[in-house]
Scaffold this motif. Structure first.
Motif: not given
Length: 162
Positions: A104, A108, A134
């Motif tokens: 994750r 990002r 998310s």
């Protein structure tokens, strides 16, 4: 007689061909890292990893090790999902939880245009098993959810004094 001019038995030729096709079948493009390829989950077994020389497909031993570790964790995540019905592994679940959190973070960074080892192929693989990038809910979605909950409470109890 030089090694290249020696006659090759049919059995030996089949082994080489099988080994080469096994290597080809487990490779996928990993262009974002500038790598020739990375391991896919298809056809990966302990023998195929040894049969494929990392120098044939990677710029360094580290890239090879990173790719094999990634695919091993991806396999663990698939097993986790089969058992739990989702890919939201808590960080407390040892290595797999930290790995999921790292994916994750890398995603990002990629979305922000920063340096990241996340690739399009990895994104596709993770999304193919229902990976959520998310776990945060937007304020609007949270408000709507709580509002519907309040309406249900009001219908059941006749008031909104919660």
């Amino acid at each position: 007689m030089s090694p290249s001019s020696r006659p090759v038995s049919k059995a030996a030729a089949k082994r080489v061909t099988r080994s080469q096709s096994k290597c080809r079948s487990i490779l996928i493009s990993d262009k974002r890292l500038g790598q020739e390829a990375a391991y896919s989950e298809e056809s990966v077994d302990s023998g195929s990893m040894e049969e494929c020389n990392w120098r044939d497909h990677y710029n360094s031993q580290k890239q090879y090790n990173d790719a094999t570790k990634w695919i091993a964790r991806f396999q663990e995540l698939k097993s986790y999902k089969a058992e739990h019905g989702h890919c939201n592994v808590p960080r407390s679940v040892e290595k797999l939880g930290r790995w999921v959190d790292t994916q994750r973070q890398r995603y990002r960074l990629l979305q922000e245009g920063k340096q990241s080892s996340m690739t399009d192929e990895r994104i596709q693989k993770l999304e193919s098993i229902g990976f959520q990038w998310s776990l945060r809910v937007s304020n609007k979605d949270l408000w709507e959810s709580m509002f519907h909950e309040l309406k249900s409470y009001q219908a059941k109890h006749g008031h909104c004094n919660v």
